[in-house]
Design a protein around this motif. Sequence first.
Motif, PDB file in Angstrom:
ATOM      1  N   TRP A  23      -2.925  11.708   5.473  1.00 44.44           N
ATOM      2  CA  TRP A  23      -1.920  10.865   4.805  1.00 44.44           C
ATOM      3  C   TRP A  23      -0.544  11.514   4.861  1.00 44.44           C
TER       4      TRP A  23
ATOM      5  N   THR B 158      -7.517  12.891  -0.150  1.00 44.73           N
ATOM      6  CA  THR B 158      -8.716  12.076  -0.274  1.00 44.73           C
ATOM      7  C   THR B 158      -9.744  12.349   0.837  1.00 44.73           C
TER       8      THR B 158
ATOM      9  N   ASP C 185       2.757  11.507  -3.174  1.00 44.04           N
ATOM     10  CA  ASP C 185       1.722  10.500  -2.935  1.00 44.04           C
ATOM     11  C   ASP C 185       0.557  10.879  -3.843  1.00 44.04           C
TER      12      ASP C 185
ATOM     13  N   GLN D   1      -6.052   1.364  -5.184  1.00 44.59           N
ATOM     14  CA  GLN D   1      -7.501   1.199  -4.942  1.00 44.59           C
ATOM     15  C   GLN D   1      -8.357   2.451  -5.008  1.00 44.59           C
ATOM     16  N   LYS D   2      -7.774   3.590  -5.394  1.00 41.36           N
ATOM     17  CA  LYS D   2      -8.593   4.791  -5.531  1.00 41.36           C
ATOM     18  C   LYS D   2      -8.937   5.014  -7.012  1.00 41.36           C
TER      19      LYS D   2
ATOM     20  N   GLY E  99       0.814  -1.215   0.000  1.00 42.75           N
ATOM     21  CA  GLY E  99       0.000   0.000   0.000  1.00 42.75           C
ATOM     22  C   GLY E  99       0.845   1.260   0.000  1.00 42.75           C
ATOM     23  N   ALA E 100       0.167   2.375  -0.149  1.00 46.07           N
ATOM     24  CA  ALA E 100       0.851   3.671  -0.074  1.00 46.07           C
ATOM     25  C   ALA E 100       1.503   3.826   1.299  1.00 46.07           C
ATOM     26  N   SER E 101       0.915   3.208   2.307  1.00 48.86           N
ATOM     27  CA  SER E 101       1.451   3.323   3.674  1.00 48.86           C
ATOM     28  C   SER E 101       2.876   2.793   3.780  1.00 48.86           C
TER      29      SER E 101
HETATM   30  C1  LIG Z   1      -5.843   5.787   0.722  1.00 52.41           C
HETATM   31  C2  LIG Z   1      -4.644   6.636   0.731  1.00 52.41           C
HETATM   32  C3  LIG Z   1      -3.443   6.203   1.336  1.00 52.41           C
HETATM   33  C4  LIG Z   1      -3.312   4.876   2.045  1.00 52.41           C
HETATM   34  O1  LIG Z   1      -3.189   3.901   1.111  1.00 52.41           O
HETATM   35  P1  LIG Z   1      -2.959   2.349   1.526  1.00 52.41           P
HETATM   36  O2  LIG Z   1      -2.754   1.736   0.186  1.00 52.41           O
HETATM   37  O3  LIG Z   1      -4.185   1.912   2.226  1.00 52.41           O
HETATM   38  O4  LIG Z   1      -1.761   2.281   2.383  1.00 52.41           O
HETATM   39  C5  LIG Z   1      -2.352   7.046   1.262  1.00 52.41           C
HETATM   40  N1  LIG Z   1      -2.416   8.238   0.646  1.00 52.41           N
HETATM   41  C6  LIG Z   1      -3.553   8.686   0.067  1.00 52.41           C
HETATM   42  C7  LIG Z   1      -3.565  10.013  -0.607  1.00 52.41           C
HETATM   43  C8  LIG Z   1      -4.695   7.895   0.089  1.00 52.41           C
HETATM   44  O5  LIG Z   1      -5.823   8.332  -0.485  1.00 52.41           O
END
Ligand SMILES: *Cc1c(COP(=O)(O)O)cnc(C)c1O
Length: 367
Positions: free
Chosen positions: A117, A165, A184, A207-208, A90-92
Amino acid sequence: MRGKEFIAPLRLNKHTMKIHNFSAGPSILPQPVLKQAAAAVQEFADMGLSILEISHRSKQFSAVMEEAEALMRELLGIDDRYSVLFLTGGASTQFFMTAMNLLPQGKKAAYINTGTWSTKAIKEVATFGQADVIASSEDRNFSYIPNGYTVPSDAEYLHITTNNTIFGTQFHELPDASCPIVADMSSDILSRPITLDRYGLIYAGAQKNLGPAGTTIVIVRNDLLGKVDRNIPTMLDYRTHIKKASAFNTPPAYPIYVAMLNMRWVKEQGGVAEMERRSIAKADLLYKTIETLPAFECAAEQGSHSYMNATFRLTDASREVDFLAACDQAGISGIKGHRSVGGFRASMYNALPLSSVQHLVDVMNAF
Ligand SMILES: *Cc1c(COP(=O)(O)O)cnc(C)c1O
C-alpha cells in the motif's frame, strides 16, 4: 461492558457450523451491527421506507451523517482544528488526493515504504511533486518496520502506513518528525488511541476495521489546505467536502450508516482504549502460540508484529494444504495469506472475539 470480553453471538453457515471470520477485508462486523443494518434495509427511522430509498438530504439521514462525524470525533478525540469527512474512492484515491491537496509543485514529501500500500501511495506522488523515500523494508520482503532514518526538515509531510495489512507489520511508535504525518490507517483505525497532534491527515478505507466497503474516512487539519497553486478538480478538493459536510454530491449513504452503527458499538464496548486492550490480548495469544509450536513461524519480525493482521507460515510448507483444510473443517474462514507473502494471515479486527482466536489456537495445537 468495559473490561469484559465481548461474546460474539453465533454465526452459523447453512450446515449450522459456527464460522470464525479472520478475513483481511472486507472483514468481520459485530453481529448486533449487522442485525440493525439488515433491519434498516427493510425500514429506517419509522419512515415506512428503506434506508436505501430515502434522500441523503432528509432530516433522518442528515442525523446519521451528524452522528457518524460526532462518534468519530469522540472516539479518537478529534477537535475542531480538524475536519472529518466521509468520502468515496477508497484509500487508493487518497494515495493521490493527499499529494494533490497538500504538496506544492516542486516540493517534496517524505515516505516510509512498508509494503504494497505504501508502494502504491509513493507511485502517485510523481504527478504533483517528489516522494523522498527515506526508509524501506523492501529488502526483507517488508517483514519489519524500519528505524534509524531521519525525516528531512524540508519535507512538507511524512507519509506512513500505520498497519501493513498484507505483510502483518505495524508501527507501534510514531516516527520522529517535525512535519505533520499523513497516515494511511485503513486497517487499524479505531483499534487504539491516537496522538492527534502528530497528524496532519489520516485516511482509511472503511472495509477493514470501520464498516463495509464504500466509504473512506478522511481526518484533515484545516490549516494545511489551500497552500497549493494547482487546479484541483472540485470533487478532489478536500475543501469542497468540508464546506458541504461530506454531502457535496450523494454520499455513500448505506456504508456511512453501517460505519456509524459500528462506531456506536465501539463506544458501547468501552471505546478505542478497550479495543486496544482486546487487540493486545488476541495478538499475544496468537503470536505466543506461533512462537511455541515448532510447526509454525511468524512471517513478520519480532517488534514489528501487527496486532491486527498476524502473518505466519508452516515450517514444512508441504503441509499448508492440510492446515488450510483443518481450518476449513473447524469453521475458520479467511485465513489464507496474501499471495505476496504466502502462508497464512489471521486478521483480528475489533469485531473478532478472543474466543475465535482461542479456537484458531486450539486448531493449531491439534495440528
Ligand atoms: C485495503 C487497504 C488499502 C486499499 O484500500 P481501498 O479502499 O481498496 O482503496 C490501502 N491501504 C491499506 C493499509 C489497506 O489495508
